[in-house]
Design a protein around this motif. Structure first.
Motif, short mmCIF file in Angstrom:
data_model
loop_
_atom_site.label_atom_id
_atom_site.label_comp_id
_atom_site.label_asym_id
_atom_site.label_seq_id
_atom_site.Cartn_x
_atom_site.Cartn_y
_atom_site.Cartn_z
N ASN A 111 13.80 -2.14 -5.31
CA ASN A 111 13.78 -2.90 -4.06
C ASN A 111 14.39 -2.10 -2.92
OD1 ASN A 111 12.63 -5.09 -5.32
ND2 ASN A 111 14.50 -6.30 -5.41
N SER A 112 15.54 -1.48 -3.17
CA SER A 112 16.24 -0.73 -2.12
C SER A 112 15.38 0.41 -1.60
CB SER A 112 17.57 -0.19 -2.65
OG SER A 112 18.45 -1.25 -2.94
N ASN A 113 14.66 1.07 -2.52
CA ASN A 113 13.80 2.17 -2.10
C ASN A 113 12.63 1.67 -1.27
OD1 ASN A 113 11.34 4.24 -2.91
ND2 ASN A 113 13.29 5.26 -2.56
N VAL A 114 12.08 0.51 -1.64
CA VAL A 114 10.99 -0.08 -0.85
C VAL A 114 11.50 -0.42 0.55
CG1 VAL A 114 9.48 -2.10 -0.63
CG2 VAL A 114 9.72 -0.96 -2.84
N PHE A 115 12.67 -1.05 0.64
CA PHE A 115 13.21 -1.42 1.94
C PHE A 115 13.45 -0.17 2.81
CE2 PHE A 115 15.36 -5.10 -0.50
CZ PHE A 115 14.20 -5.85 -0.43
N GLU A 116 13.95 0.88 2.18
CA GLU A 116 14.25 2.13 2.90
C GLU A 116 12.98 2.75 3.48
OE1 GLU A 116 15.71 6.65 1.64
OE2 GLU A 116 16.24 4.94 0.36
N ASN A 117 11.88 2.59 2.77
CA ASN A 117 10.62 3.25 3.17
C ASN A 117 9.55 2.26 3.61
OD1 ASN A 117 11.20 6.15 2.43
ND2 ASN A 117 11.60 5.18 0.46
N ILE A 118 9.95 1.08 4.03
CA ILE A 118 8.98 0.02 4.26
C ILE A 118 7.96 0.37 5.35
CG2 ILE A 118 10.41 -1.27 5.93
CD1 ILE A 118 8.10 -2.70 3.15
N GLU A 119 8.40 1.05 6.42
CA GLU A 119 7.44 1.35 7.48
C GLU A 119 6.44 2.42 7.04
OE1 GLU A 119 8.74 1.79 11.49
OE2 GLU A 119 10.35 0.31 11.28
N ILE A 120 6.88 3.40 6.29
CA ILE A 120 5.96 4.42 5.78
C ILE A 120 4.95 3.77 4.83
CG2 ILE A 120 5.76 6.55 4.42
CD1 ILE A 120 8.60 7.23 5.32
N LEU A 121 5.46 2.91 3.95
CA LEU A 121 4.58 2.24 2.99
C LEU A 121 3.53 1.38 3.69
CD1 LEU A 121 7.24 1.25 0.30
CD2 LEU A 121 5.21 2.65 -0.14
N THR A 122 3.96 0.57 4.64
CA THR A 122 3.02 -0.37 5.27
C THR A 122 2.11 0.29 6.29
OG1 THR A 122 4.83 -1.04 6.76
CG2 THR A 122 4.41 -2.42 4.84
N LYS A 123 2.43 1.48 6.75
CA LYS A 123 1.49 2.21 7.60
C LYS A 123 0.29 2.70 6.79
CE LYS A 123 4.72 3.84 11.16
NZ LYS A 123 5.51 4.99 11.66
N ASN A 124 0.51 2.85 5.48
CA ASN A 124 -0.54 3.40 4.62
C ASN A 124 -1.12 2.41 3.62
OD1 ASN A 124 -0.49 6.46 5.25
ND2 ASN A 124 1.67 5.95 5.03
N PHE A 125 -0.35 1.36 3.30
CA PHE A 125 -0.76 0.44 2.25
C PHE A 125 -0.46 -1.01 2.65
CE2 PHE A 125 1.01 4.33 0.26
CZ PHE A 125 -0.17 4.87 -0.22
N HIS A 126 -1.19 -1.93 2.00
CA HIS A 126 -0.84 -3.34 2.07
C HIS A 126 -0.01 -3.63 0.83
CE1 HIS A 126 -2.30 -7.68 3.06
NE2 HIS A 126 -1.03 -7.65 2.71
N LEU A 127 1.20 -4.12 1.02
CA LEU A 127 2.18 -4.18 -0.06
C LEU A 127 2.53 -5.61 -0.44
CD1 LEU A 127 4.14 -2.52 -1.83
CD2 LEU A 127 5.81 -2.66 0.03
N LEU B 216 2.96 -4.21 11.70
CA LEU B 216 3.07 -3.85 10.28
C LEU B 216 3.46 -5.03 9.40
CD1 LEU B 216 4.83 -0.35 10.45
CD2 LEU B 216 2.39 -0.85 10.15
N GLN B 217 3.98 -6.08 9.99
CA GLN B 217 4.46 -7.21 9.21
C GLN B 217 3.37 -7.81 8.32
OE1 GLN B 217 6.37 -10.16 11.65
NE2 GLN B 217 8.02 -8.80 12.28
N LYS B 218 2.14 -7.83 8.83
CA LYS B 218 1.05 -8.45 8.06
C LYS B 218 0.69 -7.65 6.81
CE LYS B 218 -2.59 -6.30 10.87
NZ LYS B 218 -3.76 -6.56 11.75
N PHE B 219 1.20 -6.42 6.71
CA PHE B 219 0.93 -5.59 5.54
C PHE B 219 2.08 -5.61 4.53
CE2 PHE B 219 -1.65 -3.57 8.93
CZ PHE B 219 -2.90 -3.85 8.39
N TYR B 220 3.05 -6.50 4.73
CA TYR B 220 4.16 -6.62 3.78
C TYR B 220 4.32 -8.08 3.38
CZ TYR B 220 8.84 -6.33 1.74
OH TYR B 220 9.92 -6.39 0.88
N ASP B 221 4.07 -8.36 2.11
CA ASP B 221 4.16 -9.72 1.58
C ASP B 221 5.22 -9.78 0.47
OD1 ASP B 221 2.01 -10.79 3.17
OD2 ASP B 221 0.62 -9.72 1.85
#
Length: 254
Positions: free
Chosen positions: A96-112, A135-140
């Motif tokens: 979880n912590s790693n996802v939070f740390e990289n959330i903008e990179i992840l959601t720029k490239n993926f729907h999570l 980017l919020q719509k790409f993070y659920d």
């Protein structure tokens, strides 16, 4: 275990099932008294048991995970690949912590779709609130899924998960490319051993827990989408670990 011991003393036939590649202590004890030991991996991997007792049935999954029952989850207006990340109730904090740390990179490239567990959901909601609006719509983030889990798998292009055998069996049933991060505190290190056997046969990718920091997880996910042939190979290979007759084969032993 007490039921199995009592049944043996009363001369009632005993059939047990071992889901992991490593026998648990209770099953090891019961195996001596059992008539049959159903296992999830090829019988020869359980060399400490009598070959006459061991039956390779595979690990049963719920009917909803069978491909034939697939009510296809529509991926309408899909803009980015779909990634599901979950780590179960134990050991979720580091992922979880790693996802939070990289959330903008992840959601720029993926729907999570991020299954955080109960302990992580409030922080996940806070992180989402602080994200750029586009980017919020790409993070659920969700804390837990139960009946919705088959649909979540079907929605996903790649799944990041721990190495419990139920998760691995569900991934195999639905032919899902997966990155497995074994929980090293699991009993007998069974998660690593389950995943390692499958990785040796080309069915999953393993990411060491120590690599889940910085951009380690992001890079591992990105590498898969840089190589479509690898995604296809993982999908085809993991499905070979699915035994559709598992439940029926266990029932026949009984």
């Amino acid at each position: 275990m007490p039921v199995g011991i009592a049944a043996s003393k009363l001369k009632v036939p005993v059939v047990i099932h071992e889901s992991d590649i490593v026998m648990g202590k209770a099953n090891l004890r019961l195996a001596k008294k059992a008539d049959y030991v159903a296992v999830s991996f090829p019988s020869e991997l359980y060399g400490n048991l009598s070959p006459q007792k061991v039956k390779f049935t595979g690990n049963p999954v719920r009917a909803e995970f069978y491909p034939a029952s697939d009510k296809l989850v529509k991926k309408q207006n899909k803009q980015k690949p779909n990634i599901m990340i979950f780590a179960g109730s134990q050991g979720a904090e580091s992922i979880n912590s790693n996802v939070f740390e990289n959330i903008e990179i992840l959601t720029k490239n993926f729907h999570l779709l991020h299954i955080t567990g109960e302990q992580g959901i409030e922080r996940a909601r806070f992180v989402r609130h602080r994200m750029p609006k586009d980017l919020q719509k790409f993070y659920d983030p969700v804390d837990f899924l139960s009946n919705e889990m088959p649909a979540a798998y079907k929605w996903s292009d790649v799944v990041v998960a721990r190495g419990g055998m139920n998760s691995l069996s569900e991934l195999a049933a639905l032919s899902k490319p997966a990155i497995i991060i074994p929980l090293y505190t699991s009993t007998n290190n069974h998660q690593f051993k389950n995943a390692s056997y499958m990785a040796q046969h080309g069915a999953v990718r393993i990411l060491d827990q120590s690599s889940v920091k910085g951009l380690g997880l992001v890079n591992e996910i990105s590498k898969l989408f840089d190589r479509p042939e690898t995604l296809k190979y993982l999908s085809e290979t993991i499905h070979k670990f699915f035994k559709s007759s598992a439940a029926l084969d266990i029932a026949r032993l009984i």
